[in-house]
Design an enzyme around this catalytic site. Sequence first.
Site, PDB file in Angstrom:
ATOM      1  N   LYS A  72       0.856  -1.192   0.000  1.00 59.06           N
ATOM      2  CA  LYS A  72       0.000   0.000   0.000  1.00 59.06           C
ATOM      3  C   LYS A  72       0.893   1.244   0.000  1.00 59.06           C
ATOM      4  O   LYS A  72       1.895   1.285   0.711  1.00 59.06           O
ATOM      5  CB  LYS A  72      -0.893  -0.015   1.244  1.00 59.06           C
ATOM      6  CG  LYS A  72      -1.925   1.122   1.273  1.00 59.06           C
ATOM      7  CD  LYS A  72      -2.758   1.087   2.553  1.00 59.06           C
ATOM      8  CE  LYS A  72      -3.894   2.109   2.506  1.00 59.06           C
ATOM      9  NZ  LYS A  72      -4.687   2.131   3.754  1.00 59.06           N
ATOM     10  N   SER A 150      -9.813   2.080   2.743  1.00 59.04           N
ATOM     11  CA  SER A 150      -8.889   2.780   1.885  1.00 59.04           C
ATOM     12  C   SER A 150      -7.889   1.881   1.160  1.00 59.04           C
ATOM     13  O   SER A 150      -7.372   2.256   0.105  1.00 59.04           O
ATOM     14  CB  SER A 150      -8.109   3.800   2.708  1.00 59.04           C
ATOM     15  OG  SER A 150      -7.277   3.132   3.639  1.00 59.04           O
ATOM     16  N   SER A 174     -10.263  -0.107   6.974  1.00 59.27           N
ATOM     17  CA  SER A 174      -9.607   0.034   5.676  1.00 59.27           C
ATOM     18  C   SER A 174      -8.927  -1.214   5.127  1.00 59.27           C
ATOM     19  O   SER A 174      -8.476  -1.225   3.988  1.00 59.27           O
ATOM     20  CB  SER A 174      -8.573   1.161   5.721  1.00 59.27           C
ATOM     21  OG  SER A 174      -9.217   2.406   5.593  1.00 59.27           O
TER      22      SER A 174
END
Lengths: 474, 95, 494
Positions: A72, A150, A174
């Site tokens: 990420k 997210s 997330s």
Amino acid sequence: MKSKSLKETIKSLEAKKISIKELNDEYIKNIKEKNNLNIFIHFDEQKIIDQVNKLEIDNSNKKLKGIPIAIKDLFCTKDMPTTAASKILENFNPTYESFVTQNLLDDGAVFVGKTNCDEFAMGSANNTSYFGNTINPLSNDDEPLAPGGSSGGSAAAVAADLCLGATGTDTGGSIRQPASFCGVVGIKPTYGLCSRWGITAFASSLDQAGVFTNNVEDASILLESISGFDSRDSTSANVNIPNYSKNLNSDISGKTVGIPNEYSIEGTPEEISQIWEDAIKYIESKGAKIKKISLPHTKYALPTYYIIAPAEASSNLARYDGVKYGFRADEINSLDEMYENTRGKGFGKEVKRRILIGTYVLSAGYYDAYYLKAQKVRKLIANDFNDAFKDCDFIVTPTAPSAAFPLSASQDDPIKMYLNDIFTVPASLAGLPGISIPFGKDKNNLPLGIQILGKHFDEQQVFNAAYCLEKSYE
Amino acid sequence: MKIDKNTINKIARLSRIKLDSKESEDYIKDLNSILDWVEQLNEINTDNVEPLTNISSSVLPKRDDISEDIHSSEEILKNAPEKIEGFFSVPKVVE
Amino acid sequence: MNNLIQGQKHEWEMVIGLELHAQVKSNSKLFSSSSTKFGSLPNSQVSLVDAAMPGMLPVINKFCVKQAVKSGIGLNAKINNYSVFDRKNYFYADLPQGYQISQYKYPIVGEGTVTIDFKDGTSKNIRILRLHLEQDAGKSLHDQNPSKTYVDLNRSGVALMEIVSEPDIRSPEEAGMYISKIRSILMYLDTCDGNMQEGSLRADVNISVRKPGNEYGTRSEIKNLNSIKFIKQAINYEAKRQIDILESGGAITQNTMLFNTSTGKTRPMRNKEEAHDYRYFPDPDLLPLEISSKEVEEIKSSIPELPDQLKNKYMNTYNLSNYDASVLTTDKQISDFFDQTINSDLELKESAKIIVNWITSELFFLLNNDNVDISNSPVSPSNLGQLIKLINTNVISGKIAKEVLDEMYKTKSSPIQIVKKKGLKQMTDSSEIEAIIDNVLNENKTMVDQYLSGKDKLLGFFVGQAMKKTKGKANPKILNEILLTKLTKKNQSQ
Ligand SMILES: [Mg+2]
Ligand SMILES: [Zn+2]
């Protein structure tokens, strides 16, 4: 030749059925083919090849040697730019490697790229990224779906078979929510299990790293790698990390499963209630005791979260000011103009919204009414779980109130958007470990997720329960 | 309405974020609805509740007083949008 | 002590409170392991944490905590077993995080007291409100470039102790004494190096004026002063400015001021149009700081003798006045010098007062002229002790001794060598002195007659003439005695 299982792939590599190069070449090919999904913010084929070449001549035994992993873009990485999906960190090249990613490198992982996410991890649909929306790989051609957020890019990368595992961060859901949207496994461990050192901060008291994989066993392997005590993070837990994968055991007979009344929320789609019921029945059939529990302050978790997280964010994001790194606006005649234009143009709409709300709830005259109040309610929410866990070993709930929704339906109304986190946020506030595993489908054949929550640092129980449930559809 | 034009200007200024008038309008609306929504917390009596700041139950770890200079100024300045003679530089500040 | 100042129309009283920022003496910074050394190349002592790189986190320095506790004990203050680090949020070019980690609601040290001693033997207590730990900011340089401000983060993250007084101070002199006293305590404790020039001790001055007995007036805050001289100047200027405004019917607006050291004037800071709102909240990257009473006791037992204890010891052991003893203890270097001097010879034990006088007047005069610290004094404590012994044993007179001290200062030689080499040894042989006096009296017969007829003042003239002939070496006491005896005899024989 290649398997979707990280565990099986390690075996194939060890048995020399496939070489590190062959393996990664296939992933490079996949990534390039699925470029249209906009999963990666940073992808550099040559950098993958360089890593592979080094590993090919490395004789040491490394647990994840050669395994392609996606990161990420919230994790600072030394050899790849880090943006947090924000314009304000455009062209930022960290000179350091986050604790989590360093652990993966030490174990021999290959980083295939940095995945797209919501800007500074603020979002539930991956639609706040400065680099555009990631598309859920499960979308059909005419209707692109949100991957969740997210960590939507990381969940999508695993679902689209662009890596064998991915890192994510979870502040209010997330990891778990996009895992559910993309039909993969995602675990957010106990707050403090993985050091936050080198992770671009969103809300410090909630942020927690975790992983995405195709199955529970793989998740347990990957979590072992990224966890551990780090003296550079004052909130890092000094606990021994169990060998989750070795201890993995699907036998849950005799365990007590808590089913919280308050998670039956009016308006929840029938399909979600159905899979929840199915999951409970399956677990019961495996010999666990079902116990109705009460988490009375559940309904207050979201408003609590949406005070605390923005408050911390408003302060955490003050460092993006155009002085030390990242974007600086031009046409600036004073320091204040530099700040205001840099931050005005450098942050996207949702990030600005949260900074403003966070600034407001901390400001003179409002602190007690909002921030302090929220911290007190947070205590009550944590107490609810402490009480509940006196009577059960783990808790089972749905992960999200819906399946992946169309990108076009991404909410502009913030409160409706925030409701995506309704089942995930309470555990975040309490710092508990939670996993989401795919369980059942909706009427459009989209995956749904079941969340399993455990006691602090009882990741093993969470894995075991998930492992058991996973077997129901294998 | 808790957030009016003045308030939004004040918090935008505190946050050092420049907003155009359209953005201000939008945020006035958003923030008001968010604040109305979070106000449901007032339903709960929290009189004798200790605020929870951090979930960790351990004690603050402390390091030894050892100095190590491992970062060169080049490394620190590497990503700076503007640097001159080993300094970060910003538009002139008049105190 | 009456501190009132006279305006055009009324008498006014100053009300002053001080916030001191004392740099904690430590190897590394408060929340990072970069060095605290002063004066290195720009941005050369900056860690990723100090530069607020994304994802960087603070980890507290154990030693800085101990230093703060020690300092608190030195200020007779309450040590709080539980304290919290908060973020103070504001934007400035040299504040990389966009917030300063400080302590707000729960400081590590609570209320305390510091005593200042006046020359007239009286003392006054100044109350301390609190002491807390916080990070220093970096440094902004505004004069290097016509259109830019430069930022150096070497100081960023260095540990500071902010020591806040109650508004108990009533004059610039008291402010100066208060700062000297704090400085002295911290230096005895070795928790701050006290170097004001390098900024290790800086003051923010809160000052207002009022008519005696009235409520406190509106105050202004003068920021960042780093010398006692400037602090006094700034206070005087600012008090007069406020009085002028009030006497001409105006009102004081609460302002943050800067002091211009070259003009001696204060002026409000620019860009302060908006009220501050620091949005303090507990730093979620840190946990509360807990110190057990046992730890506090341990630190307490390790604490060296503090200025006030030493002062009392001096008063009791050596019979020194409160003021003399407090002058010696303003600085550890001074009391160390005194101790070494008085302990250099058993026979000096009774000479404390004369040692104090020689240190605080003659030696300080020489050192101050050259701006030399007493720890680097060319006159060593044992040499000063020997000098005083020479005076005590009548080997030289006090007057000659000043000459010898000058020479000791210049050459670092021992007083005995100088006296020997220059032949400065006092003449104590009565017959020798008698001969010289006879000589003087014979050469000045008319004056002797005048003296005998009642002009007593001429005695000094005879002493001077005799001293001149001995090059000042005659023991003044013996000389006086002989002279008087001779003159008395003459009178009787008349
Ligand atoms: Mg202050
Ligand atoms: Zn301060």
